[in-house]
Design an enzyme around this catalytic site. Structure first.
Site, PDB file in Angstrom:
ATOM      1  N   HIS A  50      39.361  44.598  40.387  1.00 53.38           N
ATOM      2  CA  HIS A  50      40.664  45.214  40.693  1.00 53.38           C
ATOM      3  C   HIS A  50      40.509  46.717  40.909  1.00 53.38           C
ATOM      4  CE1 HIS A  50      45.260  44.549  40.163  1.00 53.38           C
ATOM      5  NE2 HIS A  50      45.008  45.460  41.093  1.00 53.38           N
ATOM      6  N   GLU A  72      43.871  38.527  34.644  1.00 60.73           N
ATOM      7  CA  GLU A  72      42.975  39.668  34.519  1.00 60.73           C
ATOM      8  C   GLU A  72      43.050  40.248  33.113  1.00 60.73           C
ATOM      9  OE1 GLU A  72      43.885  42.480  37.608  1.00 60.73           O
ATOM     10  OE2 GLU A  72      43.387  41.096  39.233  1.00 60.73           O
TER      11      GLU A  72
END
Length: 529
Positions: free
Chosen positions: A279, A261
């Protein structure tokens, strides 16, 4: 007197500052700017961060006064916990701040994958009316497999049961009876994979869980299954999921987390039956406020020298209210033990007896060990690094408990075996509604003396005139005796004088007393530092 300095390195809710209160000097910096962070850390006592600030060994070394790192959230990937522990720095997070928020997002992904809500929304806003394309499935009477029945997994199970779903779960650390109380049937992982219509993952990311839902697992599922991961990236193997979607072995997926990420480009994004979010598990105003308030409270406790229930690198855990008053007593007993022993013990036993043992008293052992090293090492001793000092010196530390305490409601004893084989012990208790600290035992001698910042203990052969000699020498030195106890095993045998005084006894005066009375041991204790 200057206030402790708290550095806020990322944007936190205003409630965080309010929760800190007026007792601290609040500073701000850009934690993502490395140079700004390192220079700002030089003289702070605590730093509050989120996910963008990296508190590694370099940052901890730059923060000479640092006592606590507080992460306003759950994950600690950006904190070097080992380096912090070695430096005696407490690390705290907010482990329960986002559990409701994370559970609700997982439920949203389950509903979205069942009814194609994001895809239909995007199509309609693009001018396309595609009712037949986005025909979904009902959740009612479908089986939801919850992989990981922790706090978030339980919340998801409870909420999805309200949709009429049958809940099964895999969690090797949960007893079947406990699961049954929640209306959840425990299965093996293979059994869960075989029967589930939806699978939602709620596990921590560890070497054991990484890739748990991988190629082998995805060959055991129904072709109509939908997989949701709102826990940690990598638990669901993205490459294996991609193959399963391509081959029609999985009907859809909902992903909030990814192995790497930020993730803005993935072959998984090409599938219309995959719902993705960036997220967002902890991304609600309520969760951010809860996290900020939680860590602010932890910082207040940490800078007050107290144990913090949410500290990740401190043994002890949640402290029962009945146990908490014993912490300063246990620490004081540890310091007295060191003064009496004059060296570090080879083995240290912390004994706790009485009603208090109905609670978890492990924290009292930790407090005693902290006291033992308080006057031994040059470094600052904290609840964090005290066990490391014992480990580095090869000291065996043991905790023993007993509900029996014939003479006192509760009794704490610190006993150590020295290199010579001699055993030294000091025992204390808390008396009355104000929890007055009392020393009630020194070695084999029974005493009853209020604990004080200035104490002395002398062992000698029992004979007349000793108390008078002691009083004369201290009086001539201008030292006032506040309290004194004389104990002996038998007439003419070894005797002990335990006394509290109003100030520090100089070493020369104590040596004079010892010489005059022929003391075999003379130790003073000064707890003011």
């Amino acid at each position: 007197m200057s206030k402790p300095v708290v550095l806020i390195a990322e944007e936190l809710s205003p409630a965080t500052v309010d929760a800190l209160g007026p007792d601290f000097e609040i500073r701000h910096c850009d934690g993502a700017d490395r140079a700004d962070l390192l220079s700002s850390l030089a003289d702070v006592d605590a730093v509050l961060i989120r996910s963008a600030t990296k508190v590694d060994a370099e940052a901890i070394a730059a923060a000479r006064r640092l006592k606590v790192v507080a992460r306003a959230g759950v994950g600690l990937d950006n904190v070097d916990v080992a380096a912090a522990t070695k430096a005696g720095v407490m690390v705290v997070n907010a482990p329960t701040s986002n559990i409701v928020t994370a559970a609700e997002l997982a439920c949203g992904l389950i509903v979205s994958t069942a009814r194609h809500i994001p895809q239909a929304n995007a199509a309609l806003k693009n001018g396309e009316w595609k009712r037949s394309k986005y025909t979904g499935v009902e959740l009612s009477e479908k089986t939801l497999g919850v992989v990981g029945l922790g706090r978030i997994g339980v919340l998801v199970a409870q909420r999805m049961a309200a949709f009429g779903m049958q809940i099964v779960a895999y969690d090797p650390y949960v007893q079947p009876a406990r699961a049954a109380q929640m209306g959840v049937k425990l299965l093996t992982l293979d059994e869960l994979l075989a029967v589930s219509d939806f699978i939602t993952v709620h596990l921590p990311k560890t070497p054991e869980t990484l890739g748990l839902i991988g190629d082998e697992a995805l060959h055991k599922v129904k072709p109509t299954v939908r997989i949701v991961n709102a826990a940690r990236g990598g638990i669901v193997d993205e490459t294996a999921l991609l193959s399963a979607l391509k081959e029609g072995r999985v009907a859809g997926a909902g992903l909030d987390v990814f192995a790497s990420e930020p993730c803005t480009d993935s072959p998984l994004f090409e599938f219309d039956n995959v719902v993705v979010t960036p997220h967002l598990g902890a991304s609600t105003g309520e969760a951010q406020e809860k996290a900020g308030i939680s860590v602010a409270k932890s910082v207040r406790l940490a800078l007050a020298g107290e144990l913090v229930p949410d500290a990740v690198n401190v043994q002890g855990g949640v402290i029962a209210e009945d146990v908490r008053p014993g912490l300063p007593l246990a620490e004081k007993l540890g310091r007295i033990f060191t003064a009496l022993a004059g060296e570090v013990a080879q083995r240290l036993d912390v004994e706790v007896c009485g009603e208090i043992t109905q609670h978890d008293v492990k924290v009292l052992e930790l407090s005693a060990v902290k006291g033992v090293f308080e006057d031994v090492v040059a470094e600052t001793v904290s609840y964090v690094n005290a066990p490391l000092f014992a480990q580095e010196r090869g000291i065996e530390v043991r905790l023993t408990t007993s509900s029996e305490s014939p003479d006192h409601r509760n009794l704490i004893t610190v006993r150590g075996t020295l290199t010579s084989g001699e055993v030294i012990s000091v025992a204390g208790t808390l008396a009355g509604p104000k929890f007055q600290q009392k020393i009630v035992g020194i070695n084999q001698h029974t005493v009853d003396l209020a604990a004080s910042d200035h104490m002395a203990f002398l062992r000698y052969t029992d004979r007349p005139g000793v108390v008078g000699t002691l009083g004369r020498i201290l009086g001539e030195a201008g030292i006032n005796i506040a309290g004194m106890q004389v104990a002996r095993a038998e007439e003419g045998g070894e005797a002990l004088i335990a006394l509290t005084v109003d100030g520090t006894i100089p070493a020369t005066v104590l040596s004079e007393v010892a010489a005059e009375i022929g003391a075999t041991s003379a130790r003073s204790v000064d707890l003011t530092d």
